[in-house]
Design a protein around this motif. Structure first.
Motif, PDB file in Angstrom:
ATOM      1  N   LYS A  54      11.008 -12.529  15.078  1.00 24.80           N
ATOM      2  CA  LYS A  54      12.047 -11.522  15.298  1.00 24.80           C
ATOM      3  C   LYS A  54      11.424 -10.225  15.839  1.00 24.80           C
ATOM      4  O   LYS A  54      10.336  -9.825  15.407  1.00 24.80           O
ATOM      5  N   PRO A  55      12.109  -9.548  16.786  1.00 34.83           N
ATOM      6  CA  PRO A  55      11.575  -8.302  17.358  1.00 34.83           C
ATOM      7  C   PRO A  55      11.262  -7.237  16.316  1.00 34.83           C
ATOM      8  O   PRO A  55      10.303  -6.481  16.462  1.00 34.83           O
ATOM      9  N   GLU A  56      12.046  -7.189  15.223  1.00 36.26           N
ATOM     10  CA  GLU A  56      11.807  -6.141  14.225  1.00 36.26           C
ATOM     11  C   GLU A  56      10.463  -6.310  13.527  1.00 36.26           C
ATOM     12  O   GLU A  56       9.917  -5.346  12.982  1.00 36.26           O
ATOM     13  N   MET A  57       9.896  -7.527  13.560  1.00 33.88           N
ATOM     14  CA  MET A  57       8.577  -7.731  12.983  1.00 33.88           C
ATOM     15  C   MET A  57       7.536  -6.911  13.741  1.00 33.88           C
ATOM     16  O   MET A  57       6.651  -6.290  13.156  1.00 33.88           O
ATOM     17  N   PHE A  58       7.638  -6.908  15.060  1.00 32.98           N
ATOM     18  CA  PHE A  58       6.700  -6.147  15.887  1.00 32.98           C
ATOM     19  C   PHE A  58       6.919  -4.652  15.700  1.00 32.98           C
ATOM     20  O   PHE A  58       5.965  -3.880  15.591  1.00 32.98           O
ATOM     21  N   ARG A  59       8.194  -4.239  15.670  1.00 32.42           N
ATOM     22  CA  ARG A  59       8.470  -2.806  15.514  1.00 32.42           C
ATOM     23  C   ARG A  59       7.912  -2.276  14.202  1.00 32.42           C
ATOM     24  O   ARG A  59       7.287  -1.216  14.154  1.00 32.42           O
ATOM     25  N   SER A  60       8.117  -3.026  13.124  1.00 34.91           N
ATOM     26  CA  SER A  60       7.657  -2.546  11.819  1.00 34.91           C
ATOM     27  C   SER A  60       6.138  -2.554  11.722  1.00 34.91           C
ATOM     28  O   SER A  60       5.542  -1.633  11.145  1.00 34.91           O
ATOM     29  N   LYS A  61       5.495  -3.559  12.281  1.00 37.49           N
ATOM     30  CA  LYS A  61       4.040  -3.668  12.158  1.00 37.49           C
ATOM     31  C   LYS A  61       3.313  -2.605  12.990  1.00 37.49           C
ATOM     32  O   LYS A  61       2.212  -2.189  12.659  1.00 37.49           O
ATOM     33  N   TYR A  62       3.909  -2.171  14.099  1.00 36.25           N
ATOM     34  CA  TYR A  62       3.231  -1.201  14.963  1.00 36.25           C
ATOM     35  C   TYR A  62       3.799   0.208  14.847  1.00 36.25           C
ATOM     36  O   TYR A  62       3.422   1.100  15.605  1.00 36.25           O
ATOM     37  N   ALA A  63       4.694   0.416  13.886  1.00 38.78           N
ATOM     38  CA  ALA A  63       5.324   1.739  13.755  1.00 38.78           C
ATOM     39  C   ALA A  63       4.311   2.810  13.376  1.00 38.78           C
ATOM     40  O   ALA A  63       4.341   3.932  13.895  1.00 38.78           O
ATOM     41  N   GLU A  64       3.389   2.494  12.486  1.00 39.55           N
ATOM     42  CA  GLU A  64       2.412   3.484  12.006  1.00 39.55           C
ATOM     43  C   GLU A  64       1.027   2.851  12.017  1.00 39.55           C
ATOM     44  O   GLU A  64       0.425   2.614  10.960  1.00 39.55           O
ATOM     45  N   VAL A  65       0.511   2.575  13.203  1.00 40.63           N
ATOM     46  CA  VAL A  65      -0.749   1.834  13.313  1.00 40.63           C
ATOM     47  C   VAL A  65      -1.908   2.588  12.676  1.00 40.63           C
ATOM     48  O   VAL A  65      -2.679   2.034  11.884  1.00 40.63           O
ATOM     49  N   GLU A  66      -2.062   3.851  12.994  1.00 44.25           N
ATOM     50  CA  GLU A  66      -3.237   4.602  12.550  1.00 44.25           C
ATOM     51  C   GLU A  66      -3.298   4.754  11.033  1.00 44.25           C
ATOM     52  O   GLU A  66      -4.388   4.890  10.472  1.00 44.25           O
ATOM     53  N   SER A  67      -2.160   4.716  10.383  1.00 46.81           N
ATOM     54  CA  SER A  67      -2.145   4.872   8.919  1.00 46.81           C
ATOM     55  C   SER A  67      -1.875   3.557   8.200  1.00 46.81           C
ATOM     56  O   SER A  67      -1.610   3.542   7.005  1.00 46.81           O
ATOM     57  N   ALA A  68      -1.967   2.445   8.933  1.00 49.16           N
ATOM     58  CA  ALA A  68      -1.601   1.148   8.354  1.00 49.16           C
ATOM     59  C   ALA A  68      -2.662   0.591   7.420  1.00 49.16           C
ATOM     60  O   ALA A  68      -2.382  -0.323   6.650  1.00 49.16           O
ATOM     61  N   ASN A  69      -3.874   1.123   7.480  1.00 52.56           N
ATOM     62  CA  ASN A  69      -4.958   0.609   6.641  1.00 52.56           C
ATOM     63  C   ASN A  69      -5.474   1.750   5.761  1.00 52.56           C
ATOM     64  O   ASN A  69      -6.180   2.651   6.239  1.00 52.56           O
ATOM     65  N   PRO A  70      -5.142   1.745   4.466  1.00 49.03           N
ATOM     66  CA  PRO A  70      -5.551   2.852   3.577  1.00 49.03           C
ATOM     67  C   PRO A  70      -7.067   3.035   3.514  1.00 49.03           C
ATOM     68  O   PRO A  70      -7.551   4.173   3.393  1.00 49.03           O
ATOM     69  N   GLU A  71      -7.821   1.924   3.570  1.00 50.37           N
ATOM     70  CA  GLU A  71      -9.285   2.032   3.534  1.00 50.37           C
ATOM     71  C   GLU A  71      -9.792   2.830   4.729  1.00 50.37           C
ATOM     72  O   GLU A  71     -10.705   3.646   4.616  1.00 50.37           O
ATOM     73  N   TRP A  72      -9.180   2.608   5.893  1.00 51.03           N
ATOM     74  CA  TRP A  72      -9.559   3.344   7.098  1.00 51.03           C
ATOM     75  C   TRP A  72      -9.198   4.820   6.959  1.00 51.03           C
ATOM     76  O   TRP A  72      -9.982   5.706   7.290  1.00 51.03           O
ATOM     77  N   SER A  73      -8.004   5.067   6.467  1.00 54.76           N
ATOM     78  CA  SER A  73      -7.541   6.457   6.322  1.00 54.76           C
ATOM     79  C   SER A  73      -8.435   7.250   5.388  1.00 54.76           C
ATOM     80  O   SER A  73      -8.577   8.471   5.531  1.00 54.76           O
ATOM     81  N   ALA A  74      -9.056   6.572   4.419  1.00 57.06           N
ATOM     82  CA  ALA A  74      -9.883   7.267   3.426  1.00 57.06           C
ATOM     83  C   ALA A  74     -11.267   7.637   3.946  1.00 57.06           C
ATOM     84  O   ALA A  74     -11.972   8.443   3.329  1.00 57.06           O
ATOM     85  N   ILE A  75     -11.666   7.075   5.082  1.00 60.50           N
ATOM     86  CA  ILE A  75     -13.011   7.345   5.607  1.00 60.50           C
ATOM     87  C   ILE A  75     -13.085   8.755   6.179  1.00 60.50           C
ATOM     88  O   ILE A  75     -12.221   9.177   6.949  1.00 60.50           O
ATOM     89  N   GLN A  76     -14.118   9.481   5.780  1.00 55.43           N
ATOM     90  CA  GLN A  76     -14.369  10.819   6.304  1.00 55.43           C
ATOM     91  C   GLN A  76     -15.510  10.753   7.323  1.00 55.43           C
ATOM     92  O   GLN A  76     -16.368   9.875   7.251  1.00 55.43           O
ATOM     93  N   SER A  77     -15.519  11.667   8.263  1.00 56.15           N
ATOM     94  CA  SER A  77     -16.581  11.660   9.277  1.00 56.15           C
ATOM     95  C   SER A  77     -17.026  13.081   9.575  1.00 56.15           C
ATOM     96  O   SER A  77     -16.368  14.053   9.192  1.00 56.15           O
ATOM     97  N   SER A  78     -18.143  13.169  10.269  1.00 57.25           N
ATOM     98  CA  SER A  78     -18.593  14.476  10.751  1.00 57.25           C
ATOM     99  C   SER A  78     -17.673  14.936  11.871  1.00 57.25           C
ATOM    100  O   SER A  78     -16.897  14.154  12.419  1.00 57.25           O
ATOM    101  N   THR A  79     -17.750  16.212  12.202  1.00 58.79           N
ATOM    102  CA  THR A  79     -16.918  16.764  13.267  1.00 58.79           C
ATOM    103  C   THR A  79     -17.805  17.468  14.275  1.00 58.79           C
ATOM    104  O   THR A  79     -19.004  17.663  14.056  1.00 58.79           O
ATOM    105  N   GLY A  80     -17.195  17.845  15.393  1.00 59.18           N
ATOM    106  CA  GLY A  80     -17.933  18.581  16.402  1.00 59.18           C
ATOM    107  C   GLY A  80     -17.973  17.871  17.738  1.00 59.18           C
ATOM    108  O   GLY A  80     -17.672  16.674  17.846  1.00 59.18           O
ATOM    109  N   THR A  81     -18.361  18.615  18.771  1.00 58.85           N
ATOM    110  CA  THR A  81     -18.412  18.079  20.129  1.00 58.85           C
ATOM    111  C   THR A  81     -19.591  17.142  20.324  1.00 58.85           C
ATOM    112  O   THR A  81     -19.493  16.151  21.048  1.00 58.85           O
ATOM    113  N   VAL A  82     -20.736  17.471  19.695  1.00 60.71           N
ATOM    114  CA  VAL A  82     -21.913  16.612  19.798  1.00 60.71           C
ATOM    115  C   VAL A  82     -22.170  15.964  18.441  1.00 60.71           C
ATOM    116  O   VAL A  82     -21.847  16.522  17.393  1.00 60.71           O
ATOM    117  N   TYR A  83     -22.768  14.790  18.499  1.00 58.56           N
ATOM    118  CA  TYR A  83     -22.974  14.011  17.276  1.00 58.56           C
ATOM    119  C   TYR A  83     -24.284  14.406  16.599  1.00 58.56           C
ATOM    120  O   TYR A  83     -25.300  14.629  17.268  1.00 58.56           O
TER     121      TYR A  83
END
Length: 918
Positions: A628-657
């Motif tokens: 069903k089309p709604e399966m695709f809509r729901s699964k891709y509605a919030e891609v960047e926040s769809a994985n809590p483990e990913w959301s919890a990862i912190q990183s350094s910031t800045g233009t150069v690494y």
């Protein structure tokens, strides 16, 4: 395209619903007398639109437009096409080293006193994290969660680096782990088909085009989008504004007619097309499908065929946009406004619809009757080696006896029945979960030649095609209902390309049957097909070794090169998902499934494959019920926040690494050390020593393996010296951000056969002139101390397989200056040039064998200078150990003038960096 220009007076108005804007009309170009454009292949016309639209920018001229508009089907001119793509797609195995290179380029810019922000992608770049999950746990309800937990623990440092990249580059976005395989996410979510961009206050419409750092980027061709795989270094140049330069291609038209017979899958069709087109030698060519058979195929079936373009050698396997494309966009949750724009734009351009016979002029046209396709598998070492299912038994038995030098396994007939007993495993977590209880026995069944030890529904090719995934579920359902079981020695896994697959398998009630047989969900990613099959139980490995057995894996993947799936399994067969289930039930590939039963049911009656195979009607009924089309809509509605483990990862910031010198995953690469603004002068290369003399079909897996490695390897010794325990080595693929690991892993495949190693298999060579056999990395270190340049020799199709830039990066860092082969696969040839390594081809019948090379010689390219031209003849001077000399003509496989500039600059990245800094 930095500004709106009305080159060739080709700008026209387009209105679609509430939207209006401009587009670059191909019909206007033809009306102005610039070629018979309406007869050109659709794929060529889409590339032409990019050249026309970008004319006056990025070094693209009106001559470039006129040349391509006048494309000659029967004899395309050997000219360079500058192709500017709309976007770029990455996966994490190739994306991490690409991001490492970009970070190092920012350092180099800063060190010469310029703004590091100059290094910024000019087109959208999407990275999908899909290659890091491994099948550490399988056959249990908890496998997915446990594998995900292990993945994040193992790869946290890499993921922190990707998070830094996400904040450091404005146009760089990341799709987190456990969302899906890059090519399926590309089809279901990232693909736009038509782009819109504001320029000079006007909206401009243009086709969605791309390159990706995975060879199977071609899967997007099934949706009518022009795109293909490139190495990471070429993708970096593309994202920094450099056109993707390629030689004007031949276009092979493949006319599909008829319909598939009952019981035949899209996988079977794809394997036949792979076999057919490999025989037709389509390397470096476009393939375009047309005809009524092509028109009738579902979008998912088209994508399955397009995905395998690298296996048949083509740059693309293209299907034009038509009503089936729009149906797919609708089914995957796109809006009607988006769909209307696609129809209106492609109709206005004269590009809508699958061509019929006579509509298009192709370089060559082939016919394939779909009714002739039969159930197939491919293997045991190459995707193009197709085998009819009933013939697999005889083929396998012939391969057992055939000598290793002839592609077999060299098993004496008296040892065909050899078996080895597998002791009970203490690691019971890796075995079958039956009714919530883990099965544990004193001894597991014995294994023999042909025993299936890995059965994986895996990879981008098939695991998101509803027809074959539903078919696999139906085979499992009927098997369970008959009381069949999979032997506990078989490591089964299910790794869909999209979370939507889980939804429709659940909706149809088929998940529970797959689970019962051990095909539990292990992750959403490229698992077994990339070599992330995870470990076999130690007792199984011991049984393989003690019995010297040729055991098998069966997988629904697209790659089965030597040692790719698992280092201990020698025979690997590609097939459709329902056949993976069938061979898992049979437990051996040494079987004729047309005549022999898979097993006995609960009443002791024989059960044959034909008893379990679903009809086309059953499959379609379940697709209509479950998808069903709604399966695709729901699964891709919030891609960047769809994985809590990913959301919890912190990183350094800045233009150069901020590089960490103690990191074993991310290190600043040496590619920009001593960087200066002046390019190199091309000079003769004298007295090269051979590092390796290799045979035909050497893959990028042979050159730069992706899977696990052991403590006794150079890479293993390095990591151990850094305090890393063997259990935390991870894989070569995950370590691609660290050149110190990857250089040690170059030419380190356990199955590579270097003729200079006196029959010793693996990454070894003979250090000359002393003649001592040692690991290739160690030999290169000694050659470097002596300032001795190196050369590698190969046979036909050198570098076939993955678009693995480390196969070229490692070659370069080992000190190899030239590679001579009978022929090159497209991407690897380009990657070698991109790293400043010279690709050369033998001419005529000349080869390693005709020249009698044994590794004691030295080699020089004395007539090699700053005036070299694309494709010219150069002379290889051979000096033998006895003092005799010989001169051999070679073809320079630098194909375009821009590639000459790349080579002169020491590679693509220094060339781009110098241009940005000017």
């Amino acid at each position: 395209m930095s500004e709106l220009k009305n080159t060739f007076n080709a700008l026209r108005e387009l209105k679609s619903g509430s939207k209006s804007g401009k587009y670059y009309s191909l019909a206007a170009l033809e009306e102005a007398g610039h070629g018979n454009i309406s007869k050109l292949p659709v794929s060529i016309r889409i590339v032409l639109e990019s050249v026309l639209r970008n004319c006056g920018n990025a070094g693209i001229t009106e001559i470039d437009v006129e040349r391509l508009a006048s494309w000659n089907a029967k004899q395309p001119a050997l000219e360079e096409i500058p192709f500017v793509v709309s976007r770029i797609v990455l996966q994490d195995f190739t994306g991490v080293p690409l991001l490492v290179d970009l970070a190092a380029m920012r350092d180099a810019v800063q060190e010469v006193g310029s703004d590091p922000g100059l290094i910024e992608p000019l087109v959208p770049v999407d990275l999908v994290v899909d290659h890091s999950v491994q099948v550490d746990r399988a056959g249990t309800a908890s496998a997915f969660e446990k594998n995900l937990k292990i993945e994040f623990k193992r790869n946290r440092e890499r993921y922190e680096f990707l998070k830094w990249g996400q904040q450091a580059f404005e146009t760089f976005s990341v799709v987190p782990p456990a969302i899906g395989i890059v090519h399926q996410v590309n089809l279901e979510h990232l693909a736009r088909v038509v782009f819109e961009k504001e320029l000079n206050g006007e909206t401009v419409f243009y086709p969605d085009t791309l390159v990706g750092t995975d060879s199977h980027t071609t899967m997007i061709n099934g949706l009518g989008i022009v795109g293909w795989g490139v190495g990471g270094i070429e993708a970096e140049a593309g994202m920094l504004g450099q056109p993707i330069a390629f030689q004007t291609p031949e276009v092979i038209g493949v006319c599909l007619e008829g319909t598939l017979a009952e019981g035949v899958t899209a996988t079977d069709l794809t394997l036949r097309i792979t076999e057919l087109l490999r025989e037709q030698k389509v390397v470096g060519k476009f393939v375009e499908f047309y005809g009524s058979g092509a028109e009738a195929l579902t979008l998912a079936d088209r994508a399955t065929i397009a995905n395998m373009a690298p296996e048949y050698g083509a740059t693309m396997g293209f299907f034009p946009v038509d009503e089936k494309s729009l149906d797919y966009l609708r089914a995957t949750g796109r809006t009607e406004e988006q769909i209307d724009l696609v129809r209106d734009y492609y109709t206005a351009q004269g590009l809508f619809g699958i061509p019929k016979k006579g509509d298009i002029e192709y370089t060559q046209s082939l016919d394939l009757d779909l009714s002739s396709i039969v159930p197939s598998v491919a293997g045991p070492k190459r995707p193009q080696d197709r085998i009819d299912v009933p013939r697999l038994k005889n083929t396998f038995q012939q391969l057992l006896e055939k000598s290793v030098s002839d592609g077999g396994y060299g098993i004496a007939p008296e040892h065909f029945e050899r078996t080895a007993t597998v002791d009970a495993s203490s690691d019971s977590d890796r075995w079958r979960d039956e009714g919530g209880a883990l099965v544990a026995t004193e001894t597991l069944p014995s294994i023999t030649h042909g025993s299936v030890l890995i059965a994986a529904i895996t990879s981008c090719t098939n695991t998101s095609n509803p027809s074959v995934m539903i078919a696999a579920g139906l085979v499992a359902k009927k098997a369970v209902e008959r009381g069949l079981k999979v032997d506990s020695t078989v490591k089964c896994s299910l790794a869909p390309g999209s979370r939507v697959v889980t939804d429709y398998l659940n909706e149809t009630g088929l998940t529970s049957y797959l689970d019962t047989l051990g095909f539990n969900l292990v992750g959403y990613g490229c698992t077994t097909c990339i070599g992330n099959s995870g470990p076999l139980d130690a007792s199984v490995e011991e049984a393989i070794a003690s019995g010297e057995l040729v055991t098998a894996s069966v997988l629904s993947g697209n790659r089965n090169f030597e040692a790719r799936v698992h280092g201990s399994i020698k025979a690997n067969f590609l097939m459709s998902p329902p056949l993976v289930v069938a061979y898992a039930l049979a437990g051996n590939v040494n079987i004729n499934l047309d005549e022999e039963p898979l097993g006995q049911d609960s009443d002791g009656k024989d059960v044959y494959l034909r008893d379990l195979w679903p009809t086309h009607e059953e499959i379609q009924d379940n697709i209509l019920k479950g998808l069903k089309p709604e399966m695709f809509r729901s699964k891709y509605a919030e891609v960047e926040s769809a994985n809590p483990e990913w959301s919890a990862i912190q990183s350094s910031t800045g233009t150069v690494y901020g590089w960490d010198e103690h990191s074993t995953y991310i290190q600043r690469p040496p590619f920009f050390e001593n960087f200066g603004m002046a390019p190199n002068t091309i000079e003769p290369i004298k007295d090269m020593r051979p590092l390796a003399i290799l045979g035909d079909s050497v893959t990028t897996d042979h050159i730069s393996p992706a899977g696990a490695f052991k403590p006794e390897t150079p890479a293993g010794k390095y990591l151990a010296g850094q305090g890393v325990e063997a259990k935390d080595f991870n894989s070569y693929g995950s370590r691609r951000g660290n050149d110190r690991v990857m250089t040690r892993g170059t030419f380190a495949n356990v199955r590579i056969k270097n003729r200079m190693a006196d029959g010793k298999e693996g990454g070894f060579t003979k250090f000359q002139p002393e003649g001592e056999i040692m690991p290739i990395y160690d030999a290169c270190a000694k050659y470097r101390e002596q300032s001795t340049p190196l050369i590698v020799f190969g046979g036909v199709d050198y570098g076939m397989g993955s678009s693995r830039d480390w196969a070229a990066k490692g070659t370069s860092l080992l000190g190899v200056r030239a590679v001579v082969a009978k022929s090159f696969e497209r991407i690897h040839r380009s990657n070698l040039i991109g790293m400043g390594v010279m690709p050369l081809c033998f001419k005529g019948e000349a080869s390693v064998d005709t020249l009698g090379l044994d590794g004691t010689e030295t080699f020089s390219l004395s007539d090699f200078d700053d005036n070299i031209q694309p494709g010219q003849e150069v002379t290889l001077e051979i000096k033998r150990a006895d003092g005799s000399t010989e001169q051999v003509p070679l073809e320079l496989r630098i194909d375009t003038s821009i590639e000459i500039e790349y080579y002169r600059n020491g590679g693509i990245l220094p060339y781009v960096l110098r241009n940005l800094l000017k």
